[in-house]
Design a protein around this motif. Structure first.
Motif, mmCIF file in Angstrom:
data_model
loop_
_atom_site.group_PDB
_atom_site.id
_atom_site.type_symbol
_atom_site.label_atom_id
_atom_site.label_comp_id
_atom_site.label_asym_id
_atom_site.label_seq_id
_atom_site.Cartn_x
_atom_site.Cartn_y
_atom_site.Cartn_z
ATOM 1 N N VAL A 163 1.258 -0.854 -0.206
ATOM 2 C CA VAL A 163 0.537 0.305 -0.662
ATOM 3 C C VAL A 163 1.052 1.319 -0.048
ATOM 4 O O VAL A 163 2.342 1.538 -0.311
ATOM 5 C CB VAL A 163 -0.875 -0.295 1.464
ATOM 6 N N PHE A 164 0.247 2.231 -0.312
ATOM 7 C CA PHE A 164 1.089 3.843 -0.776
ATOM 8 C C PHE A 164 -0.036 4.641 0.535
ATOM 9 O O PHE A 164 -0.484 5.047 0.536
ATOM 10 C CB PHE A 164 0.402 4.004 -1.901
ATOM 11 N N GLN A 165 1.317 4.851 1.393
ATOM 12 C CA GLN A 165 0.589 5.369 2.271
ATOM 13 C C GLN A 165 1.640 6.340 3.174
ATOM 14 O O GLN A 165 3.111 5.902 3.279
ATOM 15 C CB GLN A 165 0.282 4.391 3.843
ATOM 16 N N ASN A 166 0.744 7.371 3.088
ATOM 17 C CA ASN A 166 1.819 9.003 3.787
ATOM 18 C C ASN A 166 2.936 9.006 2.500
ATOM 19 O O ASN A 166 4.223 9.266 3.422
ATOM 20 C CB ASN A 166 2.406 8.892 4.877
ATOM 21 N N GLY A 167 3.142 9.074 1.481
ATOM 22 C CA GLY A 167 4.147 8.892 0.792
ATOM 23 C C GLY A 167 4.757 7.770 0.848
ATOM 24 O O GLY A 167 6.071 7.797 -0.027
ATOM 25 N N ARG B 278 1.185 -4.586 4.480
ATOM 26 C CA ARG B 278 -0.224 -3.912 4.959
ATOM 27 C C ARG B 278 -0.363 -4.679 6.218
ATOM 28 O O ARG B 278 -0.458 -3.589 7.114
ATOM 29 C CB ARG B 278 -0.778 -5.599 4.012
ATOM 30 N N TYR C 50 -7.144 -0.510 -3.654
ATOM 31 C CA TYR C 50 -8.042 -0.520 -2.416
ATOM 32 C C TYR C 50 -8.490 1.378 -2.513
ATOM 33 O O TYR C 50 -8.182 2.113 -3.431
ATOM 34 C CB TYR C 50 -6.692 -0.142 -1.104
ATOM 35 N N SER D 127 -0.767 6.644 -8.839
ATOM 36 C CA SER D 127 -0.965 5.157 -7.782
ATOM 37 C C SER D 127 -1.908 6.024 -6.913
ATOM 38 O O SER D 127 -3.227 6.615 -7.717
ATOM 39 C CB SER D 127 0.084 5.950 -6.773
ATOM 40 N N VAL D 128 -2.884 5.284 -5.558
ATOM 41 C CA VAL D 128 -3.449 5.497 -4.196
ATOM 42 C C VAL D 128 -3.195 5.228 -3.700
ATOM 43 O O VAL D 128 -2.394 4.228 -3.222
ATOM 44 C CB VAL D 128 -4.527 4.555 -5.159
ATOM 45 N N LYS D 129 -3.277 6.596 -2.550
ATOM 46 C CA LYS D 129 -2.290 6.857 -1.459
ATOM 47 C C LYS D 129 -3.637 6.214 -0.535
ATOM 48 O O LYS D 129 -5.064 7.265 -0.738
ATOM 49 C CB LYS D 129 -2.336 8.142 -1.244
ATOM 50 N N LEU D 130 -2.923 5.304 0.052
ATOM 51 C CA LEU D 130 -4.017 5.199 1.051
ATOM 52 C C LEU D 130 -4.970 6.459 1.938
ATOM 53 O O LEU D 130 -3.456 6.896 2.277
ATOM 54 C CB LEU D 130 -3.546 4.304 2.332
ATOM 55 N N ASN E 193 -5.560 7.147 5.446
ATOM 56 C CA ASN E 193 -5.784 7.031 6.964
ATOM 57 C C ASN E 193 -6.574 7.474 8.238
ATOM 58 O O ASN E 193 -7.740 9.024 7.742
ATOM 59 C CB ASN E 193 -4.215 8.045 7.646
ATOM 60 N N ALA F 251 -5.213 11.453 3.287
ATOM 61 C CA ALA F 251 -4.287 10.720 2.500
ATOM 62 C C ALA F 251 -2.766 10.743 3.133
ATOM 63 O O ALA F 251 -2.015 10.843 1.799
ATOM 64 C CB ALA F 251 -4.459 10.823 0.721
ATOM 65 N N GLY F 252 -2.839 12.121 3.252
ATOM 66 C CA GLY F 252 -1.548 12.039 4.311
ATOM 67 C C GLY F 252 -0.592 13.722 3.580
ATOM 68 O O GLY F 252 0.021 13.356 3.789
#
Lengths: 191, 345
Positions: A170-174, A179, B102, B169-172, B174, B311-312
Protein backbone atom coordinates in the motif's frame (compact mmCIF):
# COMPACT_ATOMS: atom_id res chain seq x y z
CA UNK A 1 -16.02 -42.75 -5.48
CA UNK A 2 -15.25 -39.01 -5.54
CA UNK A 3 -17.03 -38.29 -2.25
CA UNK A 4 -15.17 -41.02 -0.38
CA UNK A 5 -11.81 -39.91 -1.71
CA UNK A 6 -12.57 -36.27 -0.89
CA UNK A 7 -13.66 -37.24 2.64
CA UNK A 8 -10.47 -39.24 3.12
CA UNK A 9 -8.33 -36.25 2.17
CA UNK A 10 -10.43 -33.93 4.35
CA UNK A 11 -10.38 -36.27 7.33
CA UNK A 12 -14.01 -37.24 7.69
CA UNK A 13 -17.24 -37.66 5.76
CA UNK A 14 -19.73 -34.92 6.64
CA UNK A 15 -22.64 -32.95 5.09
CA UNK A 16 -20.20 -30.21 4.09
CA UNK A 17 -18.25 -32.72 2.03
CA UNK A 18 -21.41 -33.67 0.13
CA UNK A 19 -22.26 -30.00 -0.46
CA UNK A 20 -18.72 -29.24 -1.62
CA UNK A 21 -18.42 -32.23 -3.93
CA UNK A 22 -21.76 -31.55 -5.58
CA UNK A 23 -21.08 -27.82 -5.82
CA UNK A 24 -17.71 -28.45 -7.47
CA UNK A 25 -19.06 -31.00 -9.95
CA UNK A 26 -21.89 -28.63 -10.86
CA UNK A 27 -19.56 -25.63 -11.13
CA UNK A 28 -17.17 -27.41 -13.49
CA UNK A 29 -20.01 -28.67 -15.65
CA UNK A 30 -21.58 -25.21 -15.86
CA UNK A 31 -18.39 -23.66 -17.21
CA UNK A 32 -17.66 -26.45 -19.65
CA UNK A 33 -14.96 -28.40 -17.81
CA UNK A 34 -15.21 -32.15 -17.28
CA UNK A 35 -12.45 -33.22 -14.93
CA UNK A 36 -9.90 -30.48 -14.26
CA UNK A 37 -8.36 -32.48 -11.41
CA UNK A 38 -7.10 -35.07 -13.88
CA UNK A 39 -6.54 -32.90 -16.93
CA UNK A 40 -3.54 -30.57 -17.16
CA UNK A 41 -5.21 -28.75 -20.03
CA UNK A 42 -8.40 -28.12 -18.03
CA UNK A 43 -6.81 -27.23 -14.69
CA UNK A 44 -4.94 -24.40 -16.37
CA UNK A 45 -8.24 -22.88 -17.42
CA UNK A 46 -9.84 -22.97 -13.96
CA UNK A 47 -9.93 -20.47 -11.12
CA UNK A 48 -12.23 -20.98 -8.13
CA UNK A 49 -13.13 -18.37 -5.52
CA UNK A 50 -14.43 -19.86 -2.28
CA UNK A 51 -16.24 -17.68 0.24
CA UNK A 52 -15.91 -19.85 3.33
CA UNK A 53 -13.23 -21.93 5.02
CA UNK A 54 -15.22 -24.94 6.13
CA UNK A 55 -15.58 -28.61 5.15
CA UNK A 56 -17.06 -27.84 1.73
CA UNK A 57 -13.97 -25.83 0.82
CA UNK A 58 -11.72 -28.88 1.03
CA UNK A 59 -14.18 -30.86 -1.07
CA UNK A 60 -14.24 -28.15 -3.75
CA UNK A 61 -10.44 -28.06 -3.80
CA UNK A 62 -10.25 -31.85 -4.00
CA UNK A 63 -12.81 -32.31 -6.76
CA UNK A 64 -11.51 -29.49 -8.95
CA UNK A 65 -7.82 -29.87 -8.19
CA UNK A 66 -7.40 -26.14 -7.56
CA UNK A 67 -4.78 -25.15 -4.99
CA UNK A 68 -4.06 -22.00 -3.00
CA UNK A 69 -0.35 -22.29 -3.73
CA UNK A 70 -1.00 -22.60 -7.45
CA UNK A 71 -3.13 -19.46 -7.25
CA UNK A 72 -6.04 -21.33 -8.83
CA UNK A 73 -7.93 -21.31 -5.50
CA UNK A 74 -8.86 -17.93 -4.04
CA UNK A 75 -10.22 -17.55 -0.51
CA UNK A 76 -12.53 -14.65 0.32
CA UNK A 77 -13.41 -14.55 4.00
CA UNK A 78 -17.12 -13.80 3.49
CA UNK A 79 -18.51 -16.57 5.70
CA UNK A 80 -20.92 -17.62 2.94
CA UNK A 81 -21.24 -21.19 1.67
CA UNK A 82 -20.61 -20.20 -1.93
CA UNK A 83 -18.01 -20.55 -4.63
CA UNK A 84 -17.43 -19.09 -8.06
CA UNK A 85 -16.01 -21.19 -10.88
CA UNK A 86 -14.30 -19.38 -13.75
CA UNK A 87 -13.19 -20.74 -17.10
CA UNK A 88 -10.29 -18.48 -18.08
CA UNK A 89 -10.47 -19.54 -21.71
CA UNK A 90 -14.10 -18.63 -22.27
CA UNK A 91 -14.59 -16.12 -19.39
CA UNK A 92 -17.69 -18.12 -18.45
CA UNK A 93 -18.23 -17.96 -14.71
CA UNK A 94 -20.89 -19.18 -12.30
CA UNK A 95 -21.37 -18.46 -8.62
CA UNK A 96 -23.04 -21.26 -6.74
CA UNK A 97 -24.38 -20.73 -3.25
CA UNK A 98 -25.83 -23.33 -0.93
CA UNK A 99 -29.43 -22.49 0.04
CA UNK A 100 -30.30 -22.12 3.71
CA UNK A 101 -33.56 -23.94 3.00
CA UNK A 102 -31.63 -27.06 2.03
CA UNK A 103 -30.69 -27.58 5.68
CA UNK A 104 -34.32 -28.23 6.60
CA UNK A 105 -35.24 -29.88 3.30
CA UNK A 106 -32.66 -32.59 3.96
CA UNK A 107 -35.20 -34.30 6.26
CA UNK A 108 -37.58 -34.82 3.33
CA UNK A 109 -34.93 -36.69 1.36
CA UNK A 110 -33.80 -38.87 4.25
CA UNK A 111 -36.97 -39.28 6.34
CA UNK A 112 -35.91 -42.58 7.88
CA UNK A 113 -32.79 -41.17 9.45
CA UNK A 114 -33.26 -39.47 12.80
CA UNK A 115 -29.77 -38.27 13.50
CA UNK A 116 -29.56 -34.69 12.13
CA UNK A 117 -25.98 -35.02 10.94
CA UNK A 118 -26.60 -38.29 9.09
CA UNK A 119 -29.91 -36.98 7.80
CA UNK A 120 -28.22 -33.98 6.19
CA UNK A 121 -25.43 -36.11 4.84
CA UNK A 122 -27.80 -38.51 3.09
CA UNK A 123 -30.38 -35.83 2.26
CA UNK A 124 -27.83 -33.70 0.43
CA UNK A 125 -26.91 -36.69 -1.72
CA UNK A 126 -30.51 -37.05 -2.94
CA UNK A 127 -31.64 -33.42 -3.10
CA UNK A 128 -32.31 -31.89 -6.56
CA UNK A 129 -29.81 -29.23 -7.62
CA UNK A 130 -32.36 -26.42 -7.71
CA UNK A 131 -33.34 -26.97 -4.09
CA UNK A 132 -29.79 -27.26 -2.94
CA UNK A 133 -28.12 -24.40 -4.77
CA UNK A 134 -28.66 -20.97 -6.23
CA UNK A 135 -26.71 -20.64 -9.47
CA UNK A 136 -25.83 -17.25 -10.94
CA UNK A 137 -24.01 -16.46 -14.16
CA UNK A 138 -21.43 -13.87 -13.19
CA UNK A 139 -18.55 -11.86 -14.58
CA UNK A 140 -15.29 -11.82 -12.66
CA UNK A 141 -12.48 -9.54 -13.67
CA UNK A 142 -9.43 -11.18 -12.18
CA UNK A 143 -6.69 -8.61 -11.65
CA UNK A 144 -3.35 -9.38 -13.23
CA UNK A 145 -1.69 -9.65 -9.82
CA UNK A 146 -4.00 -12.51 -8.81
CA UNK A 147 -3.32 -14.67 -11.86
CA UNK A 148 -1.34 -17.91 -11.69
CA UNK A 149 2.17 -17.85 -13.07
CA UNK A 150 5.45 -16.28 -12.08
CA UNK A 151 5.57 -13.25 -9.79
CA UNK A 152 5.07 -10.19 -11.94
CA UNK A 153 5.25 -7.45 -9.33
CA UNK A 154 7.51 -6.92 -6.35
CA UNK A 155 7.85 -4.00 -3.95
CA UNK A 156 9.95 -3.49 -0.84
CA UNK A 157 8.32 -2.25 2.37
CA UNK A 158 10.08 0.96 3.30
CA UNK A 159 9.60 0.22 6.99
CA UNK A 160 10.44 -3.46 7.52
CA UNK A 161 12.15 -4.14 4.18
CA UNK A 162 9.97 -7.21 3.53
CA UNK A 163 9.56 -7.98 -0.16
CA UNK A 164 5.87 -7.67 -0.97
CA UNK A 165 4.76 -9.62 -4.02
CA UNK A 166 1.78 -9.34 -6.32
CA UNK A 167 0.78 -5.73 -5.67
CA UNK A 168 -0.22 -6.33 -2.07
CA UNK A 169 1.71 -3.27 -0.91
CA UNK A 170 0.00 0.00 0.00
CA UNK A 171 1.00 3.62 -0.50
CA UNK A 172 0.63 5.42 2.81
CA UNK A 173 1.82 8.94 3.58
CA UNK A 174 4.22 8.87 0.66
CA UNK A 175 5.79 5.52 1.58
CA UNK A 176 5.36 2.07 0.08
CA UNK A 177 4.55 -0.25 2.98
CA UNK A 178 3.52 -3.84 3.57
CA UNK A 179 0.02 -4.22 4.95
CA UNK A 180 1.26 -5.18 8.39
CA UNK A 181 3.33 -2.01 8.75
CA UNK A 182 0.57 0.18 7.31
CA UNK A 183 -2.53 -1.34 8.83
CA UNK A 184 -1.32 -3.42 11.76
CA UNK A 185 -0.77 -7.14 11.94
CA UNK A 186 -2.75 -10.13 13.11
CA UNK A 187 0.11 -11.03 15.46
CA UNK A 188 2.09 -9.41 18.27
CA UNK A 189 5.81 -10.05 18.44
CA UNK A 190 6.90 -11.34 21.85
CA UNK A 191 10.17 -10.15 23.32
CA UNK B 1 2.73 3.52 -38.25
CA UNK B 2 3.00 0.94 -40.99
CA UNK B 3 0.40 -1.30 -42.52
CA UNK B 4 2.40 -4.42 -43.17
CA UNK B 5 0.23 -7.45 -42.59
CA UNK B 6 -1.29 -9.33 -45.49
CA UNK B 7 -5.06 -9.03 -45.85
CA UNK B 8 -7.29 -11.99 -46.53
CA UNK B 9 -10.61 -11.54 -48.32
CA UNK B 10 -13.49 -12.35 -45.99
CA UNK B 11 -14.81 -15.08 -48.28
CA UNK B 12 -11.41 -16.79 -48.09
CA UNK B 13 -11.07 -16.38 -44.31
CA UNK B 14 -12.70 -19.59 -43.06
CA UNK B 15 -10.18 -21.33 -40.80
CA UNK B 16 -8.18 -18.11 -40.23
CA UNK B 17 -7.28 -17.35 -36.60
CA UNK B 18 -8.36 -13.82 -35.69
CA UNK B 19 -5.41 -11.55 -34.91
CA UNK B 20 -7.42 -9.23 -32.64
CA UNK B 21 -10.80 -8.77 -31.01
CA UNK B 22 -13.49 -7.56 -33.39
CA UNK B 23 -15.73 -4.93 -31.89
CA UNK B 24 -19.45 -4.71 -32.45
CA UNK B 25 -21.39 -1.54 -31.74
CA UNK B 26 -25.16 -1.63 -31.50
CA UNK B 27 -26.14 1.93 -30.51
CA UNK B 28 -27.79 2.09 -27.11
CA UNK B 29 -27.53 -1.66 -26.71
CA UNK B 30 -24.02 -3.12 -26.86
CA UNK B 31 -20.40 -2.21 -27.45
CA UNK B 32 -17.85 -4.93 -27.05
CA UNK B 33 -16.00 -7.73 -28.74
CA UNK B 34 -18.20 -9.99 -30.85
CA UNK B 35 -15.24 -12.12 -31.85
CA UNK B 36 -12.21 -12.56 -29.62
CA UNK B 37 -8.58 -12.74 -30.66
CA UNK B 38 -7.64 -16.36 -31.36
CA UNK B 39 -11.10 -17.32 -32.61
CA UNK B 40 -10.96 -19.56 -35.68
CA UNK B 41 -13.29 -18.14 -38.31
CA UNK B 42 -16.18 -20.47 -39.16
CA UNK B 43 -18.31 -20.56 -42.25
CA UNK B 44 -21.22 -19.39 -40.13
CA UNK B 45 -19.29 -16.31 -38.95
CA UNK B 46 -18.94 -14.75 -42.40
CA UNK B 47 -22.33 -13.03 -42.55
CA UNK B 48 -21.88 -11.61 -39.05
CA UNK B 49 -18.40 -10.32 -39.91
CA UNK B 50 -19.72 -8.73 -43.12
CA UNK B 51 -22.50 -7.03 -41.14
CA UNK B 52 -19.73 -5.52 -39.02
CA UNK B 53 -18.22 -4.04 -42.16
CA UNK B 54 -15.43 -6.56 -42.53
CA UNK B 55 -14.44 -7.34 -46.10
CA UNK B 56 -10.87 -8.33 -45.22
CA UNK B 57 -9.12 -9.83 -42.20
CA UNK B 58 -5.46 -9.62 -41.26
CA UNK B 59 -3.20 -12.60 -41.40
CA UNK B 60 -0.61 -11.48 -38.90
CA UNK B 61 3.00 -12.15 -39.61
CA UNK B 62 4.89 -9.81 -37.25
CA UNK B 63 8.61 -9.32 -37.61
CA UNK B 64 10.70 -9.75 -34.44
CA UNK B 65 10.62 -6.02 -33.65
CA UNK B 66 6.84 -5.82 -33.69
CA UNK B 67 4.68 -6.48 -30.66
CA UNK B 68 1.01 -7.43 -30.81
CA UNK B 69 -1.34 -4.86 -29.25
CA UNK B 70 -2.43 -7.23 -26.47
CA UNK B 71 1.10 -7.96 -25.36
CA UNK B 72 2.05 -4.31 -25.72
CA UNK B 73 -0.84 -3.00 -23.65
CA UNK B 74 0.01 -5.39 -20.81
CA UNK B 75 3.54 -3.98 -20.77
CA UNK B 76 2.23 -0.40 -20.86
CA UNK B 77 -0.23 -1.03 -18.03
CA UNK B 78 2.45 -2.65 -15.88
CA UNK B 79 4.72 0.36 -16.43
CA UNK B 80 2.01 2.91 -15.60
CA UNK B 81 0.45 1.18 -12.58
CA UNK B 82 2.12 2.22 -9.35
CA UNK B 83 1.16 1.20 -5.82
CA UNK B 84 -2.55 0.75 -5.30
CA UNK B 85 -3.21 0.42 -9.03
CA UNK B 86 -3.86 -2.84 -10.82
CA UNK B 87 -5.42 -4.04 -14.04
CA UNK B 88 -7.20 -7.02 -15.57
CA UNK B 89 -5.35 -10.02 -16.91
CA UNK B 90 -6.90 -10.00 -20.37
CA UNK B 91 -6.97 -6.99 -22.70
CA UNK B 92 -10.32 -6.42 -24.38
CA UNK B 93 -10.29 -4.88 -27.82
CA UNK B 94 -6.62 -4.06 -27.27
CA UNK B 95 -7.34 -2.01 -24.14
CA UNK B 96 -6.69 -2.47 -20.45
CA UNK B 97 -8.39 -0.58 -17.66
CA UNK B 98 -6.34 0.36 -14.65
CA UNK B 99 -8.27 0.02 -11.40
CA UNK B 100 -7.91 0.89 -7.74
CA UNK B 101 -6.58 -1.98 -5.62
CA UNK B 102 -7.99 -0.37 -2.46
CA UNK B 103 -9.90 2.73 -1.32
CA UNK B 104 -7.81 5.88 -1.35
CA UNK B 105 -6.81 9.05 -3.15
CA UNK B 106 -5.97 8.66 -6.83
CA UNK B 107 -2.82 10.45 -7.89
CA UNK B 108 -1.68 11.08 -11.42
CA UNK B 109 1.52 12.83 -12.48
CA UNK B 110 -0.06 15.02 -15.11
CA UNK B 111 2.90 16.27 -17.14
CA UNK B 112 4.52 12.84 -17.52
CA UNK B 113 1.13 11.47 -18.57
CA UNK B 114 0.89 14.15 -21.26
CA UNK B 115 4.46 13.36 -22.37
CA UNK B 116 3.52 9.68 -22.53
CA UNK B 117 0.68 10.56 -24.88
CA UNK B 118 3.08 12.54 -27.08
CA UNK B 119 4.78 9.26 -27.97
CA UNK B 120 3.21 7.95 -31.17
CA UNK B 121 1.15 4.76 -31.19
CA UNK B 122 0.47 4.65 -27.45
CA UNK B 123 -2.24 6.35 -25.43
CA UNK B 124 -3.49 6.53 -21.89
CA UNK B 125 -6.44 8.49 -20.50
CA UNK B 126 -7.20 8.81 -16.81
CA UNK B 127 -9.68 10.29 -14.37
CA UNK B 128 -8.69 13.50 -12.59
CA UNK B 129 -5.84 13.83 -10.16
CA UNK B 130 -6.78 13.83 -6.45
CA UNK B 131 -10.04 11.92 -6.93
CA UNK B 132 -11.11 9.79 -3.95
CA UNK B 133 -11.69 6.28 -5.27
CA UNK B 134 -13.13 3.03 -4.03
CA UNK B 135 -11.50 -0.35 -4.55
CA UNK B 136 -12.17 -1.56 -8.08
CA UNK B 137 -12.89 1.93 -9.46
CA UNK B 138 -11.68 2.61 -13.00
CA UNK B 139 -8.73 4.99 -12.96
CA UNK B 140 -7.32 4.95 -16.47
CA UNK B 141 -7.40 3.13 -19.76
CA UNK B 142 -4.43 2.48 -22.00
CA UNK B 143 -3.73 0.84 -25.32
CA UNK B 144 -1.24 0.52 -28.12
CA UNK B 145 -3.01 2.14 -31.04
CA UNK B 146 -1.88 -0.03 -33.99
CA UNK B 147 -2.37 -3.77 -34.10
CA UNK B 148 1.39 -4.21 -34.16
CA UNK B 149 3.66 -1.72 -32.42
CA UNK B 150 7.39 -1.31 -32.94
CA UNK B 151 9.45 -2.53 -29.99
CA UNK B 152 11.51 0.69 -29.78
CA UNK B 153 8.39 2.84 -29.50
CA UNK B 154 6.96 0.61 -26.83
CA UNK B 155 10.24 0.78 -24.94
CA UNK B 156 10.25 4.59 -25.15
CA UNK B 157 6.83 4.70 -23.53
CA UNK B 158 7.85 2.21 -20.83
CA UNK B 159 11.07 4.09 -20.17
CA UNK B 160 9.16 7.33 -19.66
CA UNK B 161 6.71 5.63 -17.30
CA UNK B 162 9.59 4.10 -15.39
CA UNK B 163 11.42 7.43 -15.14
CA UNK B 164 8.41 9.11 -13.56
CA UNK B 165 7.20 6.04 -11.65
CA UNK B 166 4.59 5.97 -10.35
CA UNK B 167 2.57 7.88 -12.93
CA UNK B 168 -0.55 6.45 -11.29
CA UNK B 169 -0.91 5.56 -7.64
CA UNK B 170 -3.55 5.33 -4.94
CA UNK B 171 -2.70 6.73 -1.53
CA UNK B 172 -4.29 4.94 1.39
CA UNK B 173 -6.55 7.04 3.59
CA UNK B 174 -5.42 7.32 7.21
CA UNK B 175 -8.06 6.76 9.91
CA UNK B 176 -7.34 10.14 11.52
CA UNK B 177 -8.65 10.99 14.96
CA UNK B 178 -10.84 14.01 14.14
CA UNK B 179 -12.08 16.63 16.61
CA UNK B 180 -14.43 19.53 15.97
CA UNK B 181 -14.70 23.06 17.38
CA UNK B 182 -17.92 24.86 16.46
CA UNK B 183 -17.56 28.60 17.02
CA UNK B 184 -20.15 31.32 17.21
CA UNK B 185 -21.73 33.38 19.99
CA UNK B 186 -25.16 32.83 18.49
CA UNK B 187 -24.81 29.06 18.80
CA UNK B 188 -23.04 29.13 22.17
CA UNK B 189 -25.77 31.36 23.60
CA UNK B 190 -28.47 29.08 22.22
CA UNK B 191 -29.97 31.67 19.92
CA UNK B 192 -29.70 29.29 17.00
CA UNK B 193 -29.10 25.59 16.78
CA UNK B 194 -25.80 24.25 15.44
CA UNK B 195 -26.00 22.48 12.11
CA UNK B 196 -22.28 22.20 11.37
CA UNK B 197 -21.71 19.06 13.41
CA UNK B 198 -24.15 17.08 11.27
CA UNK B 199 -22.50 18.37 8.08
CA UNK B 200 -18.99 17.49 9.26
CA UNK B 201 -20.02 14.06 10.57
CA UNK B 202 -21.64 13.22 7.23
CA UNK B 203 -18.56 14.23 5.24
CA UNK B 204 -16.24 12.26 7.53
CA UNK B 205 -18.47 9.21 7.47
CA UNK B 206 -18.00 8.98 3.69
CA UNK B 207 -14.43 7.95 4.56
CA UNK B 208 -15.44 5.66 7.39
CA UNK B 209 -14.45 8.25 10.00
CA UNK B 210 -16.27 9.70 12.97
CA UNK B 211 -15.75 12.66 15.27
CA UNK B 212 -14.05 11.63 18.46
CA UNK B 213 -14.96 14.91 20.14
CA UNK B 214 -16.99 18.05 19.46
CA UNK B 215 -17.45 21.30 21.36
CA UNK B 216 -19.33 24.57 20.89
CA UNK B 217 -17.44 27.75 21.89
CA UNK B 218 -18.19 31.49 21.77
CA UNK B 219 -16.16 33.80 19.50
CA UNK B 220 -13.45 34.09 22.13
CA UNK B 221 -9.92 34.02 20.75
CA UNK B 222 -8.33 32.64 23.91
CA UNK B 223 -10.90 29.92 24.56
CA UNK B 224 -10.76 28.64 21.00
CA UNK B 225 -6.94 28.64 21.08
CA UNK B 226 -6.94 26.78 24.41
CA UNK B 227 -9.37 24.21 23.00
CA UNK B 228 -7.09 23.59 20.02
CA UNK B 229 -4.17 23.02 22.42
CA UNK B 230 -6.31 20.68 24.54
CA UNK B 231 -7.29 18.69 21.46
CA UNK B 232 -3.64 18.45 20.42
CA UNK B 233 -2.68 17.17 23.87
CA UNK B 234 -5.42 14.56 23.55
CA UNK B 235 -3.89 13.27 20.34
CA UNK B 236 -6.08 14.91 17.71
CA UNK B 237 -4.82 14.18 14.20
CA UNK B 238 -7.22 16.53 12.41
CA UNK B 239 -8.86 19.54 14.03
CA UNK B 240 -11.82 21.05 12.26
CA UNK B 241 -13.13 24.46 13.22
CA UNK B 242 -16.31 25.98 11.85
CA UNK B 243 -17.39 29.60 11.63
CA UNK B 244 -15.55 32.80 12.50
CA UNK B 245 -13.67 32.83 9.18
CA UNK B 246 -15.13 36.01 7.72
CA UNK B 247 -14.29 39.70 8.14
CA UNK B 248 -16.55 40.77 11.01
CA UNK B 249 -15.01 41.88 14.30
CA UNK B 250 -16.42 38.75 15.96
CA UNK B 251 -14.75 36.46 13.44
CA UNK B 252 -11.74 35.48 15.51
CA UNK B 253 -11.22 31.79 14.76
CA UNK B 254 -8.23 32.32 12.49
CA UNK B 255 -6.53 34.47 15.14
CA UNK B 256 -7.21 31.69 17.64
CA UNK B 257 -5.46 29.20 15.38
CA UNK B 258 -2.44 31.52 15.18
CA UNK B 259 -2.52 31.98 18.94
CA UNK B 260 -2.51 28.19 19.35
CA UNK B 261 0.88 28.21 17.65
CA UNK B 262 0.18 27.11 14.07
CA UNK B 263 3.45 26.70 12.17
CA UNK B 264 1.85 27.37 8.82
CA UNK B 265 -1.43 29.11 8.07
CA UNK B 266 -3.05 29.64 4.68
CA UNK B 267 -6.15 31.77 4.60
CA UNK B 268 -8.35 31.99 1.50
CA UNK B 269 -8.52 29.64 -1.43
CA UNK B 270 -9.30 29.93 -5.14
CA UNK B 271 -12.56 28.09 -4.75
CA UNK B 272 -16.19 29.17 -4.64
CA UNK B 273 -17.73 28.21 -2.31
CA UNK B 274 -14.76 28.31 0.00
CA UNK B 275 -12.94 31.62 -0.57
CA UNK B 276 -12.53 32.14 3.18
CA UNK B 277 -11.32 28.62 3.89
CA UNK B 278 -8.41 28.29 6.27
CA UNK B 279 -5.78 25.58 6.34
CA UNK B 280 -3.13 25.51 9.04
CA UNK B 281 -0.70 23.02 10.53
CA UNK B 282 0.77 22.62 13.96
CA UNK B 283 3.48 20.07 13.45
CA UNK B 284 1.87 17.45 11.26
CA UNK B 285 -1.65 18.06 12.55
CA UNK B 286 -3.87 19.91 10.09
CA UNK B 287 -6.28 22.49 11.46
CA UNK B 288 -8.97 23.53 9.01
CA UNK B 289 -11.43 26.37 9.22
CA UNK B 290 -14.69 25.89 7.38
CA UNK B 291 -16.44 29.17 6.61
CA UNK B 292 -20.21 29.57 6.84
CA UNK B 293 -20.65 28.51 3.20
CA UNK B 294 -20.21 24.96 4.47
CA UNK B 295 -23.67 25.20 6.01
CA UNK B 296 -25.43 26.23 2.85
CA UNK B 297 -23.67 24.49 -0.03
CA UNK B 298 -23.67 20.70 -0.17
CA UNK B 299 -20.17 20.74 -1.66
CA UNK B 300 -17.39 23.17 -0.82
CA UNK B 301 -13.62 23.38 -0.73
CA UNK B 302 -13.69 21.16 2.37
CA UNK B 303 -14.73 18.27 0.11
CA UNK B 304 -11.67 18.91 -2.06
CA UNK B 305 -9.14 19.23 0.75
CA UNK B 306 -10.41 16.60 3.21
CA UNK B 307 -9.41 13.55 1.10
CA UNK B 308 -5.94 14.97 0.59
CA UNK B 309 -5.48 15.47 4.32
CA UNK B 310 -6.71 11.95 4.99
CA UNK B 311 -4.20 10.67 2.43
CA UNK B 312 -1.40 12.25 4.46
CA UNK B 313 -0.77 15.21 2.17
CA UNK B 314 -0.01 18.71 3.44
CA UNK B 315 -1.55 21.02 0.86
CA UNK B 316 -0.18 24.61 0.97
CA UNK B 317 -1.12 27.97 -0.50
CA UNK B 318 0.12 26.87 -3.93
CA UNK B 319 -2.17 23.83 -3.82
CA UNK B 320 -5.06 26.07 -2.79
CA UNK B 321 -4.30 28.41 -5.71
CA UNK B 322 -4.05 25.53 -8.17
CA UNK B 323 -7.68 24.74 -7.48
CA UNK B 324 -8.66 27.90 -9.41
CA UNK B 325 -9.43 26.25 -12.78
CA UNK B 326 -12.42 24.13 -11.91
CA UNK B 327 -12.76 25.83 -8.55
CA UNK B 328 -16.13 27.37 -9.34
CA UNK B 329 -19.11 25.29 -8.22
CA UNK B 330 -22.00 25.71 -10.65
CA UNK B 331 -24.48 25.35 -7.80
CA UNK B 332 -26.64 22.90 -9.73
CA UNK B 333 -30.20 22.36 -8.43
CA UNK B 334 -29.16 18.76 -7.70
CA UNK B 335 -25.54 18.33 -6.68
CA UNK B 336 -23.75 15.70 -8.80
CA UNK B 337 -20.33 16.13 -7.19
CA UNK B 338 -17.88 14.47 -7.75
CA UNK B 339 -19.29 13.85 -11.24
CA UNK B 340 -18.90 17.46 -12.33
CA UNK B 341 -16.20 19.99 -13.08
CA UNK B 342 -15.86 21.22 -9.48
CA UNK B 343 -12.36 20.69 -8.18
CA UNK B 344 -11.07 19.25 -11.44
CA UNK B 345 -8.11 21.39 -12.41
Amino acid sequence: MLLERSARVHGHLCPGQVVGVRMAMLGCKQIGLNDPRNSLEEIKKLIVYVEIDRCATDAIAYVTGVKLGRRSLKFLDNGIMAATFINLETDKAVRIASTEASRDLAAQYAPDILDKHQQQLEGYKQMPIDEMFVIQSVEVEIPIHDMPGPTRFKAVCEQCQAVVRDKKEVFQNGRILCRTCALGGYYRVLK
Amino acid sequence: MKNISPKIKIEDAVGLTLAHDITEVRPGEYKGPSFRKGHKVLDTDLCHLMRLGKRHLYQLDPDPNQIHEDEAVSELAAALAGPGVTFGHTPREGKLQLKAAYDGLFKVKCQPLIDFNMIPDVMCASIHNNTPVKRGASLAGTRAVPLLIERDILDRAKHLASRYHPIFSVKLFNPLKCKLIITGNEIYDGLIEDRFETVVRKKLSAYGLSLSESVILPDDETRIADQILTYLEKGAELIITTGGMSVDPDDVTRYSILRAGADQLFYSAAVLPGAMFLLAYKGNVPIVGIPACGLFHPTTIFDLILPRLLAGEKPDNRDLAELAPGGLCLDCPTCHFPNCSFGKS
